[in-house]
Motif scaffolding. Structure first.
Motif, mmCIF file in Angstrom:
data_model
loop_
_atom_site.group_PDB
_atom_site.id
_atom_site.type_symbol
_atom_site.label_atom_id
_atom_site.label_comp_id
_atom_site.label_asym_id
_atom_site.label_seq_id
_atom_site.Cartn_x
_atom_site.Cartn_y
_atom_site.Cartn_z
ATOM 1 N N GLN A 1 0.825 -1.201 0.000
ATOM 2 C CA GLN A 1 0.000 0.000 0.000
ATOM 3 C C GLN A 1 0.868 1.263 0.000
ATOM 4 O OE1 GLN A 1 -2.684 -0.217 3.316
ATOM 5 N NE2 GLN A 1 -1.071 -0.518 4.816
ATOM 6 N N SER B 1 0.234 -4.933 4.338
ATOM 7 C CA SER B 1 -0.702 -4.928 3.219
ATOM 8 C C SER B 1 -1.413 -6.262 3.036
ATOM 9 C CB SER B 1 0.032 -4.569 1.917
ATOM 10 O OG SER B 1 0.570 -3.263 1.980
ATOM 11 N N ILE C 1 -5.723 -4.063 2.481
ATOM 12 C CA ILE C 1 -5.372 -2.669 2.182
ATOM 13 C C ILE C 1 -6.339 -1.729 2.898
ATOM 14 C CG2 ILE C 1 -5.007 -0.961 0.351
ATOM 15 C CD1 ILE C 1 -3.042 -3.248 0.215
#
Length: 454
Positions: free
Chosen positions: A388, A424, A442
């Motif tokens: 992310q 993530s 995310i």
């Protein structure tokens, strides 16, 4: 998978298992270069990018000391690597310096970002430990340490546990390239994590400890890699002790469907999200929320790590082939370290990004808008996962730039995917089936504001 989930859910309910909160260490201070130097020590790789830190060699002579000399003569000569830093004569760090100096505690990040509560002994003594999938020792601060080293730590006292047994002749020692080390003797005791009790677990008691370990916040470390890299010896010969997870399996503390643990990390920028581990079951809610099936890949544990194929990356959809490449998932690492080719492609896609020799890492402007950061993916087996954007901004490098969360692995032969990657995904370490699994996790809103503890 549904049948496995049902078995795990029933087991967790019957045994009263619970998530283990990964408590954010309020004393942890993010620092890009110090985190990178820590990894240079931890893995001993040679940097391929310029900067003040490098692996130097020293030669050691094996043999008996001659009475006319004060050092060993004869025998085999061996070379040992030590992390060094270039300096100017005045002592200020300078990537072009002509003198070299030792790397001290002030040069690296020795504290843990997350700590987890573990109970040892009867009655239980609660300690905060660093859970680390990149090592295999369970060692703790103990009453065998000097009083000064015990300061500001919860210390395990084996004399206060009725289930503790000394393991005669067993010793342990961990050490890093800067010469820092911790060592001591061993015992066995009951260890409880998340409601699951492991009987007769080897517990390594620290009797000596380098100052940089003492300066950290945690009370020791719980290794979650494979037992082969455990450092316990018996009468001087390697006799690696089982990790808690290995014992959990061999002692049949869990059903065959539950021979695993999981990790869910969240950014400190997300105040409402609680990082956690589970032992013996998968959090079904997180898997369901991902909207995807778990992506599994076989693990190569021959080096003791959670290593798997990672043969592709992409930046804004442009593929970077990495034939034969491997990576490890390492909760004891904060950054993500990848090949120079991948690093170069990533930072070329960030406006204003550059490599900073002085900080020995890639940096990019703090003025960068999150929407302009590239979509960067790395693969776990055959499945690519996005890192992310907010985690590409690891820590302030100076008043104007971020230190990147993805950096060069130097000449290390595999990628090291630490917390920058793990934040993530929901990571599943299936030790019984020797496989690693993940689903994306995310955050809906990306936030580049510096964390509150900076």
């Amino acid at each position: 998978m549904e049948a496995i989930f049902n078995v795990q859910s029933k087991f967790a309910l019957e045994r009263g298992l619970s998530k283990i909160k990964a408590i954010r260490n309020e004393n942890y201070k993010r620092h890009g270069t110090k985190s990178y130097v820590y990894l240079l020590n931890r893995f001993g790789f040679e940097p391929t990018k310029p900067g003040p830190y490098f692996q130097g060699a020293s030669f050691h002579q094996r043999g008996l000391a001659h009475p006319d000399f004060h050092e060993a003569r004869g025998g085999r000569v061996h070379k040992k690597k030590h992390l060094k830093k270039k300096q100017t004569p005045e002592g200020a760090t300078d990537p072009n310096g002509t003198e070299t100096g030792e790397v001290g505690a002030e040069d690296q990040q020795n504290d843990s970002e997350y700590l987890c509560e573990v109970t040892i002994g009867t009655p239980g003594q609660k300690l905060l430990l660093d859970f680390d999938t990149g090592s295999s020792d369970l060692w703790v601060f103990s009453t065998e340490l000097s009083k000064s080293l015990q300061s500001n730590h919860t210390v395990f006292n084996p004399k206060n546990s009725s289930t503790f047994k000394a393991l005669t002749g067993q010793k342990w020692q961990i050490s890093y390239g800067d010469g820092s080390s911790a060592s001591g003797d061993c015992g066995s005791d009951d260890v409880t994590v998340g409601g699951l009790t492991i009987k007769n677990q080897t517990v390594e008691l620290a009797s000596t400890l380098a100052q940089q370990f003492a300066q950290g916040t945690g009370d020791g470390l719980l290794g979650l890699a494979w037992p082969s890299i455990n450092t316990v010896t018996t009468n001087g010969k390697p006799t690696p002790a089982n990790t808690p997870v290995a014992n959990m399996i061999t002692q049949e503390d869990v059903p065959s469907e539950s021979e695993l643990f999981t990790a869910a990390f969240y950014s400190e920028r997300d105040a409402n999200a609680q990082s956690f581990y589970t032992f013996g079951y998968i959090d079904q809610d997180l898997v369901t929320a991902s909207g995807q099936q778990i992506a599994w890949t076989d693990v190569d544990n021959s080096q003791g790590f959670w290593m798997f194929p990672s043969t592709s990356s992409s930046v804004n959809g442009k593929a970077i082939s990495q034939s034969g490449n491997s990576a490890i998932a390492d909760t004891g690492t904060t950054l993500a370290l990848v090949s120079d080719d991948v690093c170069d492609a990533l930072y070329k896609a960030i406006p204003g990004a550059k490599y900073d020799d002085q900080q020995q890492g890639y940096v990019f402007p703090m003025s960068t808008d999150v929407s302009s950061l590239p979509e960067f993916k790395v693969s776990v087996g055959n499945t690519q996962f996005v890192i992310q954007p907010e985690d590409l901004a690891f820590a302030p490098a100076d008043n104007n730039n971020w230190y990147g969360g993805v950096q060069s692995r130097g000449d290390n032969p595999f990628d090291i995917l630490g917390d920058v990657f793990l934040k993530s995904v929901y990571a599943i370490f299936d030790q019984g089936n020797q496989r690693f699994g993940a689903v994306p996790k995310i955050q809906a809103t990306q936030n580049l504001n510096p964390p509150s503890n900076q």
